[in-house]
Scaffold this motif. Structure first.
Motif, PDB file in Angstrom:
ATOM      1  N   GLY A 232      83.776 -55.748   5.510  1.00 50.14           N
ATOM      2  CA  GLY A 232      84.696 -55.869   6.695  1.00 50.14           C
ATOM      3  C   GLY A 232      85.962 -55.102   6.348  1.00 50.14           C
ATOM      4  N   TYR A 233      86.471 -55.286   5.225  1.00 46.39           N
ATOM      5  CA  TYR A 233      87.858 -54.698   4.746  1.00 46.39           C
ATOM      6  C   TYR A 233      87.863 -53.461   4.543  1.00 46.39           C
ATOM      7  N   VAL A 234      86.724 -52.618   3.920  1.00 48.62           N
ATOM      8  CA  VAL A 234      86.704 -51.280   3.939  1.00 48.62           C
ATOM      9  C   VAL A 234      86.465 -50.722   5.183  1.00 48.62           C
ATOM     10  N   GLU A 235      85.526 -51.089   6.000  1.00 53.46           N
ATOM     11  CA  GLU A 235      85.332 -50.664   7.189  1.00 53.46           C
ATOM     12  C   GLU A 235      86.448 -50.531   8.075  1.00 53.46           C
ATOM     13  N   PHE A 236      87.400 -51.668   8.059  1.00 57.56           N
ATOM     14  CA  PHE A 236      88.572 -51.840   9.018  1.00 57.56           C
ATOM     15  C   PHE A 236      89.699 -51.020   8.566  1.00 57.56           C
ATOM     16  N   ILE A 237      89.862 -51.196   7.036  1.00 61.80           N
ATOM     17  CA  ILE A 237      91.235 -50.134   6.711  1.00 61.80           C
ATOM     18  C   ILE A 237      90.790 -48.652   6.880  1.00 61.80           C
ATOM     19  N   ARG A 238      89.374 -48.316   6.460  1.00 59.84           N
ATOM     20  CA  ARG A 238      89.131 -46.874   6.492  1.00 59.84           C
ATOM     21  C   ARG A 238      89.128 -46.214   7.955  1.00 59.84           C
ATOM     22  N   ASN A 239      89.042 -46.844   8.728  1.00 65.19           N
ATOM     23  CA  ASN A 239      89.002 -46.459  10.084  1.00 65.19           C
ATOM     24  C   ASN A 239      90.258 -46.723  11.194  1.00 65.19           C
ATOM     25  N   ILE A 240      91.165 -47.085  10.670  1.00 69.58           N
ATOM     26  CA  ILE A 240      92.525 -46.970  11.269  1.00 69.58           C
ATOM     27  C   ILE A 240      93.591 -46.060  10.811  1.00 69.58           C
ATOM     28  N   PRO A 241      94.708 -45.448  11.254  1.00 74.57           N
ATOM     29  CA  PRO A 241      95.543 -44.750  10.492  1.00 74.57           C
ATOM     30  C   PRO A 241      96.370 -45.359   9.417  1.00 74.57           C
ATOM     31  N   LEU A 242      96.690 -44.482   8.504  1.00 76.19           N
ATOM     32  CA  LEU A 242      97.700 -45.276   7.521  1.00 76.19           C
ATOM     33  C   LEU A 242      98.898 -45.682   8.135  1.00 76.19           C
ATOM     34  N   LEU A 243      99.436 -44.935   9.240  1.00 77.20           N
ATOM     35  CA  LEU A 243     100.756 -45.122   9.718  1.00 77.20           C
ATOM     36  C   LEU A 243     100.706 -46.621  10.390  1.00 77.20           C
ATOM     37  N   LEU A 244      99.551 -46.737  10.960  1.00 77.18           N
ATOM     38  CA  LEU A 244      99.184 -48.222  11.552  1.00 77.18           C
ATOM     39  C   LEU A 244      99.253 -49.299  10.569  1.00 77.18           C
ATOM     40  N   VAL A 245      98.541 -49.116   9.307  1.00 75.25           N
ATOM     41  CA  VAL A 245      98.646 -49.958   8.332  1.00 75.25           C
ATOM     42  C   VAL A 245      99.965 -50.266   7.815  1.00 75.25           C
ATOM     43  N   VAL A 246     100.720 -49.293   7.685  1.00 72.12           N
ATOM     44  CA  VAL A 246     102.366 -49.515   7.239  1.00 72.12           C
ATOM     45  C   VAL A 246     103.154 -50.091   8.383  1.00 72.12           C
ATOM     46  N   TYR A 247     102.910 -50.003   9.662  1.00 69.73           N
ATOM     47  CA  TYR A 247     103.567 -50.577  10.554  1.00 69.73           C
ATOM     48  C   TYR A 247     103.119 -52.138  10.621  1.00 69.73           C
ATOM     49  N   ILE A 248     101.785 -52.590  10.475  1.00 69.99           N
ATOM     50  CA  ILE A 248     101.281 -53.968  10.313  1.00 69.99           C
ATOM     51  C   ILE A 248     102.134 -54.465   9.222  1.00 69.99           C
ATOM     52  N   PHE A 249     102.566 -54.169   7.947  1.00 70.07           N
ATOM     53  CA  PHE A 249     103.308 -54.851   7.098  1.00 70.07           C
ATOM     54  C   PHE A 249     104.946 -54.791   7.343  1.00 70.07           C
ATOM     55  N   TYR A 250     105.116 -53.709   8.188  1.00 67.47           N
ATOM     56  CA  TYR A 250     106.715 -53.666   8.358  1.00 67.47           C
ATOM     57  C   TYR A 250     107.054 -54.280   9.551  1.00 67.47           C
ATOM     58  N   TYR A 251     106.307 -54.711  10.310  1.00 67.28           N
ATOM     59  CA  TYR A 251     106.548 -55.371  11.556  1.00 67.28           C
ATOM     60  C   TYR A 251     105.883 -56.803  11.736  1.00 67.28           C
ATOM     61  N   GLY A 252     104.808 -56.873  11.401  1.00 71.62           N
ATOM     62  CA  GLY A 252     104.194 -58.109  10.971  1.00 71.62           C
ATOM     63  C   GLY A 252     104.800 -59.163  10.395  1.00 71.62           C
ATOM     64  N   PRO A 253     105.244 -59.186   9.457  1.00 70.09           N
ATOM     65  CA  PRO A 253     105.934 -60.219   8.884  1.00 70.09           C
ATOM     66  C   PRO A 253     106.853 -61.079   9.688  1.00 70.09           C
ATOM     67  N   SER A 254     107.446 -60.183  10.733  1.00 66.65           N
ATOM     68  CA  SER A 254     108.674 -60.879  11.613  1.00 66.65           C
ATOM     69  C   SER A 254     108.094 -61.958  12.166  1.00 66.65           C
ATOM     70  N   ALA A 255     106.703 -61.886  12.464  1.00 64.48           N
ATOM     71  CA  ALA A 255     106.151 -62.942  13.316  1.00 64.48           C
ATOM     72  C   ALA A 255     106.079 -64.339  12.709  1.00 64.48           C
ATOM     73  N   PHE A 256     106.321 -64.332  11.193  1.00 63.37           N
ATOM     74  CA  PHE A 256     106.293 -65.400  10.489  1.00 63.37           C
ATOM     75  C   PHE A 256     107.821 -65.740   9.989  1.00 63.37           C
ATOM     76  N   GLY A 257     108.665 -65.137  10.451  1.00 65.35           N
ATOM     77  CA  GLY A 257     110.059 -65.284  10.016  1.00 65.35           C
ATOM     78  C   GLY A 257     110.465 -64.591   8.719  1.00 65.35           C
ATOM     79  N   LEU A 258     109.648 -63.751   8.291  1.00 66.20           N
ATOM     80  CA  LEU A 258     109.880 -62.845   7.104  1.00 66.20           C
ATOM     81  C   LEU A 258     110.343 -61.394   7.558  1.00 66.20           C
ATOM     82  N   SER A 259     110.950 -60.629   6.557  1.00 66.65           N
ATOM     83  CA  SER A 259     111.296 -59.414   6.694  1.00 66.65           C
ATOM     84  C   SER A 259     111.132 -58.535   5.295  1.00 66.65           C
ATOM     85  N   LEU A 260     110.282 -57.492   5.691  1.00 68.22           N
ATOM     86  CA  LEU A 260     110.351 -56.452   4.620  1.00 68.22           C
ATOM     87  C   LEU A 260     111.144 -55.289   4.784  1.00 68.22           C
ATOM     88  N   ASP A 261     111.526 -54.694   3.693  1.00 63.76           N
ATOM     89  CA  ASP A 261     112.335 -53.668   3.954  1.00 63.76           C
ATOM     90  C   ASP A 261     111.434 -52.486   3.849  1.00 63.76           C
TER      91      ASP A 261
END
Length: 214
Positions: A55-84
């Protein structure tokens, strides 16, 4: 071509160059370790681990790299965290590349004769020990060319950090471009900096491959 751009803004280029090197090194080490773990999951006898790895391989390989970066840039804010941008971009680059490395290593593991694993297990090694000491060293030798290609792609893909202000080479090149309005010249010099990284790596991988083949 105005070579004065390179000399006048050499410090700016170098600041971005250092950021690209650091991000690439961290992502290279992280993606190799994570990719190897996922590859082992993919061929595990435990159904849960095998499903997770697939599942990990199929999910990650079939979405754009930019989207993966956005997930880690904007996603943590939902849990009160912030990544530069640098941290989020490097994590996203690591996760994205690890999926491709996992498939390359899985193919290498599949190419190792099953008798190797059986012999290791019959000698008293656990499954994990057999993988670490017997199977994986042989598998990695077999997949050096695709691994080298993935490492080179990782360096080039690090340019995605500029989208989240990741302080990489492309980010500082944008600053140079906004100051000089010499777009073509600015990014030709950026290409030269990337070649300084990718060409030696390509050469090292070829030499390593030839030595292991002996």
């Amino acid at each position: 071509m105005q070579f004065s751009i390179l000399t006048d803004y050499f410090g700016t280029y170098m600041e971005g160059f250092r950021g690209t090197i650091l991000s690439s090194l961290l992502a290279l080490a992280g993606s190799f370790l994570l990719g190897t773990l996922i590859a082992v999951f993919r061929i595990s006898t435990a159904r849960g681990l095998r499903w997770f790895g697939t599942g990990y391989v199929e999910f990650i390989r079939n979405i754009p790299l930019l989207l993966v970066v956005y997930i880690f840039y904007y996603g943590p804010s939902a849990f009160g965290l912030s990544l530069d941008g640098f941290t989020a971009g490097t994590i996203g680059l690591t996760v994205y590349t690890s999926a491709f490395i996992a498939e390359a290593i899985r193919a290498g593991i599949a190419a190792v004769p099953k008798g190797q694993t059986e012999a290791a297990r019959s000698s008293g090694l656990t499954y994990v020990q057999a993988m670490i000491h017997v199977v994986l060293p042989q598998a990695i030798k077999l997949v050096i060319p695709p691994l080298g290609n993935q490492f080179i792609n990782l360096i080039k893909n690090s340019s995605v950090l500029t989208i989240v202000a990741g302080l990489d080479l492309m980010y500082f090149a944008d600053i140079v471009n906004s100051d000089t309005f010499r777009t073509f010249d600015t990014y030709v010099f950026v290409a030269l900096f990337y070649l300084v990284l990718t060409l030696p790596l390509s050469y090292v991988m070829r030499v390593w491959e030839r030595r292991l083949q002996r």
